[in-house]
Design a protein around this motif. Sequence first.
Motif, PDB file in Angstrom:
ATOM      1  N   LEU A   1       0.810  -1.213   0.000  1.00 51.62           N
ATOM      2  CA  LEU A   1       0.000   0.000   0.000  1.00 51.62           C
ATOM      3  C   LEU A   1       0.845   1.266   0.000  1.00 51.62           C
ATOM      4  O   LEU A   1       0.375   2.330  -0.417  1.00 51.62           O
ATOM      5  CB  LEU A   1      -0.943  -0.003   1.214  1.00 51.62           C
ATOM      6  N   ILE A   2       2.105   1.162   0.435  1.00 52.04           N
ATOM      7  CA  ILE A   2       2.982   2.339   0.439  1.00 52.04           C
ATOM      8  C   ILE A   2       3.238   2.834  -0.983  1.00 52.04           C
ATOM      9  O   ILE A   2       3.594   3.983  -1.207  1.00 52.04           O
ATOM     10  CB  ILE A   2       4.312   2.012   1.153  1.00 52.04           C
ATOM     11  N   ASN A   3       3.040   1.959  -1.985  1.00 49.84           N
ATOM     12  CA  ASN A   3       3.232   2.363  -3.376  1.00 49.84           C
ATOM     13  C   ASN A   3       2.136   3.302  -3.877  1.00 49.84           C
ATOM     14  O   ASN A   3       2.322   3.988  -4.879  1.00 49.84           O
ATOM     15  CB  ASN A   3       3.265   1.128  -4.289  1.00 49.84           C
ATOM     16  N   LEU A   4       0.989   3.318  -3.191  1.00 49.10           N
ATOM     17  CA  LEU A   4      -0.149   4.088  -3.708  1.00 49.10           C
ATOM     18  C   LEU A   4       0.127   5.594  -3.776  1.00 49.10           C
ATOM     19  O   LEU A   4      -0.008   6.194  -4.859  1.00 49.10           O
ATOM     20  CB  LEU A   4      -1.404   3.811  -2.883  1.00 49.10           C
ATOM     21  N   PRO A   5       0.524   6.250  -2.674  1.00 45.65           N
ATOM     22  CA  PRO A   5       0.790   7.700  -2.789  1.00 45.65           C
ATOM     23  C   PRO A   5       1.955   8.002  -3.728  1.00 45.65           C
ATOM     24  O   PRO A   5       1.917   9.001  -4.460  1.00 45.65           O
ATOM     25  CB  PRO A   5       1.097   8.119  -1.342  1.00 45.65           C
ATOM     26  N   VAL A   6       2.977   7.138  -3.721  1.00 48.02           N
ATOM     27  CA  VAL A   6       4.127   7.354  -4.608  1.00 48.02           C
ATOM     28  C   VAL A   6       3.698   7.240  -6.067  1.00 48.02           C
ATOM     29  O   VAL A   6       4.045   8.073  -6.916  1.00 48.02           O
ATOM     30  CB  VAL A   6       5.245   6.350  -4.289  1.00 48.02           C
ATOM     31  N   GLY A   7       2.913   6.186  -6.371  1.00 47.74           N
ATOM     32  CA  GLY A   7       2.475   5.970  -7.743  1.00 47.74           C
ATOM     33  C   GLY A   7       1.543   7.059  -8.239  1.00 47.74           C
ATOM     34  O   GLY A   7       1.657   7.523  -9.387  1.00 47.74           O
ATOM     35  N   ILE A   8       0.619   7.494  -7.397  1.00 46.67           N
ATOM     36  CA  ILE A   8      -0.312   8.554  -7.798  1.00 46.67           C
ATOM     37  C   ILE A   8       0.437   9.862  -8.061  1.00 46.67           C
ATOM     38  O   ILE A   8       0.191  10.564  -9.051  1.00 46.67           O
ATOM     39  CB  ILE A   8      -1.391   8.748  -6.713  1.00 46.67           C
ATOM     40  N   ALA A   9       1.395  10.184  -7.183  1.00 45.83           N
ATOM     41  CA  ALA A   9       2.197  11.394  -7.393  1.00 45.83           C
ATOM     42  C   ALA A   9       2.999  11.295  -8.686  1.00 45.83           C
ATOM     43  O   ALA A   9       3.087  12.261  -9.458  1.00 45.83           O
ATOM     44  CB  ALA A   9       3.133  11.604  -6.199  1.00 45.83           C
ATOM     45  N   GLY A  10       3.580  10.115  -8.946  1.00 48.82           N
ATOM     46  CA  GLY A  10       4.338   9.922 -10.176  1.00 48.82           C
ATOM     47  C   GLY A  10       3.470  10.055 -11.412  1.00 48.82           C
ATOM     48  O   GLY A  10       3.895  10.621 -12.435  1.00 48.82           O
ATOM     49  N   LEU A  11       2.238   9.587 -11.325  1.00 45.04           N
ATOM     50  CA  LEU A  11       1.309   9.661 -12.453  1.00 45.04           C
ATOM     51  C   LEU A  11       0.932  11.114 -12.743  1.00 45.04           C
ATOM     52  O   LEU A  11       0.957  11.573 -13.897  1.00 45.04           O
ATOM     53  CB  LEU A  11       0.067   8.831 -12.143  1.00 45.04           C
ATOM     54  N   VAL A  12       0.597  11.867 -11.702  1.00 41.22           N
ATOM     55  CA  VAL A  12       0.179  13.256 -11.878  1.00 41.22           C
ATOM     56  C   VAL A  12       1.340  14.124 -12.363  1.00 41.22           C
ATOM     57  O   VAL A  12       1.220  14.889 -13.338  1.00 41.22           O
ATOM     58  CB  VAL A  12      -0.390  13.807 -10.549  1.00 41.22           C
ATOM     59  N   LEU A  13       2.488  14.006 -11.699  1.00 47.49           N
ATOM     60  CA  LEU A  13       3.638  14.833 -12.070  1.00 47.49           C
ATOM     61  C   LEU A  13       4.236  14.415 -13.411  1.00 47.49           C
ATOM     62  O   LEU A  13       4.690  15.254 -14.190  1.00 47.49           O
ATOM     63  CB  LEU A  13       4.696  14.767 -10.966  1.00 47.49           C
ATOM     64  N   GLY A  14       4.227  13.081 -13.682  1.00 47.86           N
ATOM     65  CA  GLY A  14       4.773  12.601 -14.941  1.00 47.86           C
ATOM     66  C   GLY A  14       4.001  13.114 -16.140  1.00 47.86           C
ATOM     67  O   GLY A  14       4.584  13.452 -17.182  1.00 47.86           O
ATOM     68  N   SER A  15       2.685  13.173 -16.019  1.00 48.86           N
ATOM     69  CA  SER A  15       1.871  13.673 -17.129  1.00 48.86           C
ATOM     70  C   SER A  15       2.172  15.141 -17.417  1.00 48.86           C
ATOM     71  O   SER A  15       1.975  15.618 -18.542  1.00 48.86           O
ATOM     72  CB  SER A  15       0.384  13.499 -16.799  1.00 48.86           C
ATOM     73  N   ARG A  16       2.686  15.851 -16.436  1.00 53.27           N
ATOM     74  CA  ARG A  16       2.960  17.282 -16.602  1.00 53.27           C
ATOM     75  C   ARG A  16       4.401  17.560 -17.048  1.00 53.27           C
ATOM     76  O   ARG A  16       4.629  18.433 -17.903  1.00 53.27           O
ATOM     77  CB  ARG A  16       2.686  18.015 -15.291  1.00 53.27           C
ATOM     78  N   PHE A  17       5.363  16.820 -16.510  1.00 50.19           N
ATOM     79  CA  PHE A  17       6.766  17.204 -16.697  1.00 50.19           C
ATOM     80  C   PHE A  17       7.541  16.337 -17.690  1.00 50.19           C
ATOM     81  O   PHE A  17       8.588  16.763 -18.167  1.00 50.19           O
ATOM     82  CB  PHE A  17       7.499  17.193 -15.350  1.00 50.19           C
ATOM     83  N   ILE A  18       7.101  15.119 -17.976  1.00 53.61           N
ATOM     84  CA  ILE A  18       7.846  14.250 -18.896  1.00 53.61           C
ATOM     85  C   ILE A  18       7.519  14.633 -20.337  1.00 53.61           C
ATOM     86  O   ILE A  18       6.353  14.815 -20.694  1.00 53.61           O
ATOM     87  CB  ILE A  18       7.524  12.767 -18.640  1.00 53.61           C
ATOM     88  N   THR A  19       8.540  14.753 -21.163  1.00 52.79           N
ATOM     89  CA  THR A  19       8.363  15.061 -22.574  1.00 52.79           C
ATOM     90  C   THR A  19       8.167  13.777 -23.367  1.00 52.79           C
ATOM     91  O   THR A  19       8.910  12.802 -23.182  1.00 52.79           O
ATOM     92  CB  THR A  19       9.590  15.812 -23.116  1.00 52.79           C
ATOM     93  N   GLU A  20       7.207  13.767 -24.284  1.00 58.59           N
ATOM     94  CA  GLU A  20       6.934  12.566 -25.079  1.00 58.59           C
ATOM     95  C   GLU A  20       8.045  12.326 -26.101  1.00 58.59           C
ATOM     96  O   GLU A  20       8.624  13.293 -26.638  1.00 58.59           O
ATOM     97  CB  GLU A  20       5.582  12.693 -25.787  1.00 58.59           C
ATOM     98  N   SER A  21       8.366  11.082 -26.349  1.00 56.58           N
ATOM     99  CA  SER A  21       9.353  10.718 -27.369  1.00 56.58           C
ATOM    100  C   SER A  21       9.038   9.320 -27.860  1.00 56.58           C
ATOM    101  O   SER A  21       8.403   8.527 -27.166  1.00 56.58           O
ATOM    102  CB  SER A  21      10.775  10.771 -26.790  1.00 56.58           C
ATOM    103  N   ARG A  22       9.485   9.026 -29.061  1.00 52.61           N
ATOM    104  CA  ARG A  22       9.315   7.683 -29.619  1.00 52.61           C
ATOM    105  C   ARG A  22      10.392   7.441 -30.653  1.00 52.61           C
ATOM    106  O   ARG A  22      11.022   8.379 -31.132  1.00 52.61           O
ATOM    107  CB  ARG A  22       7.923   7.486 -30.220  1.00 52.61           C
ATOM    108  N   ALA A  23      10.609   6.196 -31.010  1.00 44.86           N
ATOM    109  CA  ALA A  23      11.616   5.863 -32.016  1.00 44.86           C
ATOM    110  C   ALA A  23      11.032   6.092 -33.409  1.00 44.86           C
ATOM    111  O   ALA A  23       9.883   5.738 -33.660  1.00 44.86           O
ATOM    112  CB  ALA A  23      12.051   4.406 -31.865  1.00 44.86           C
ATOM    113  N   PRO A  24      11.793   6.684 -34.326  1.00 43.07           N
ATOM    114  CA  PRO A  24      11.263   6.962 -35.656  1.00 43.07           C
ATOM    115  C   PRO A  24      11.021   5.699 -36.478  1.00 43.07           C
ATOM    116  O   PRO A  24      10.145   5.659 -37.326  1.00 43.07           O
ATOM    117  CB  PRO A  24      12.346   7.836 -36.282  1.00 43.07           C
ATOM    118  N   ARG A  25      11.821   4.659 -36.212  1.00 47.89           N
ATOM    119  CA  ARG A  25      11.663   3.407 -36.947  1.00 47.89           C
ATOM    120  C   ARG A  25      11.627   2.255 -35.948  1.00 47.89           C
ATOM    121  O   ARG A  25      12.583   1.489 -35.826  1.00 47.89           O
ATOM    122  CB  ARG A  25      12.796   3.207 -37.951  1.00 47.89           C
TER     123      ARG A  25
END
Length: 512
Positions: free
Chosen positions: A190-214
């Motif tokens: 259960l300790i993963n819940l607050p950590v995971g929720i924070a990571g989900l919210v902050l990640g959607s805001r601060f992580i830049t999208e990228s993908r491989a061209p091929r």
Amino acid sequence: MTFTQTPDTPPAPPASPAPPAGDRRRWFALAIVMTAAFMDLVDVTIVNIAIPSIQRDEGASVSQIQWITAGYALAFAAGLITGGRLGDIHGRKRVFLIGIAGFTLASALCGLAANPEMLVASRVLQGAMAALMVPQVLSIVHATFPAHERGKVFGLFGAIVGLGAVSGPLLGALLTEWNLFGLEWRPIFLINLPVGIAGLVLGSRFITESRAPRALRLDLVGVALVTLGMLMLVYPLTRGEELGWPLWGYLSMAGSLVVLAVLVAYERRKSARDGSPLVELSLFRVKSFAAGIAVQTVFGIALGVFFLVWTLYMQVGLGWTALRAGLTGVPFSIAVSVAAGVSVQLLVPRFGRKVLQAGALVMAAGVLLYIWESERYGLGIASWQMALPLTVMGAGMGLIVAPLTDAVLSQVPREHAGAASGLINTVQQMGNALGLGLVSVVFFGTMSDHLTPARLGPAYADAFQNALGWVAGVMAVIFLLMFALPKRPAQHVEGAGAGAKEPAEQKEPALL
């Protein structure tokens, strides 16, 4: 306990521009992905220390407690390469967020599990979600940071890994001992819940999208064949002792070899058809890589056996609390971290392969010393008496884990480095799952089915010594296999040639 984790494909230019060098958002993104990597690493180590409590509170059978750990490893291994490719195809940020959301949900299901069956199923889901989350971590770093900053970033990753190795068992012990809100072992999930929720919210805001061209195509048939083959091998091993080794178990284990042969044939055809197999078979023509894959697999087996039986020995056999068992393991974790740093920075550049072989012999010596102390002191053995063999074992393990991936990859052609990294991680996890399955044979298989309370401690001590004897034998096999590794990694050899890896600022190091 300690496993390499890297994406399976080489880093590629991002689909969208990376944040400019002065953009502070990239450091927030780094903190988020590092936290996710730390969460996965701790989750692997935190569970072992709570296994006896789970067994006692939930009435879990021998095979169920094995599958609580083996199920995670097997699902993680089966999905690693596919998880990396999904990120390359659909976007690493998107797949990372799906992975961390799924990991958090699976953690909640583990913590709320009503019975052992639900806990095992939730752990399998957790491993599958980790396979989506973890391969994106270093890919996101490559897409977010310029080459001249990555050395600093990878140094931070190393510190996080060392912290996870030490804190996982201690955190598990404390959460189990504290029995927060009367939840017993459940807070470790259960300790993963607050950590995971924070990571989900902050990640959607601060992580830049990228993908491989091929990006390569998915090989879901390959994943299915690998998973089926491992299940046909591991499941009979975990259930065999309880069921009296029925005929179907032997047939299933023999059938797993047939499935492996079908996998090889299918991967060969898929490679010729579209060049995107799950397993790049041409890599096995590189002698050092083939030997390294064998070392990684066998080493995973040894670790899978040791960590589970070690926990059961201390908490069930000796009757120690989870906190005492967790504190007893601190010298081991510290020795691993220190030896890993020394081996990479000082020893391997000078002595090459001999450092890894010395590590195998040192770890075997620590195991034998542990067997001797366990036999000599019996059930009266103290934590401080275990400190010496655990320190020796940790030092040996540290000499191996840090430079091993580099040694295995040193003669792999540059264009296959990513696929080779993914395969190394996968087979080590599968070896770990196989080792956890073998616990039924080398540990529980030596004990009587009906033990009186008076016989419980001695039986566990004898079984522990027997299992450690097998671990020592495995380390001897690893020592011999290491003769096929290159004497020195290519980057330490003048004119390494085409087989050498990318320059230091471009290569993607393992997350140990």
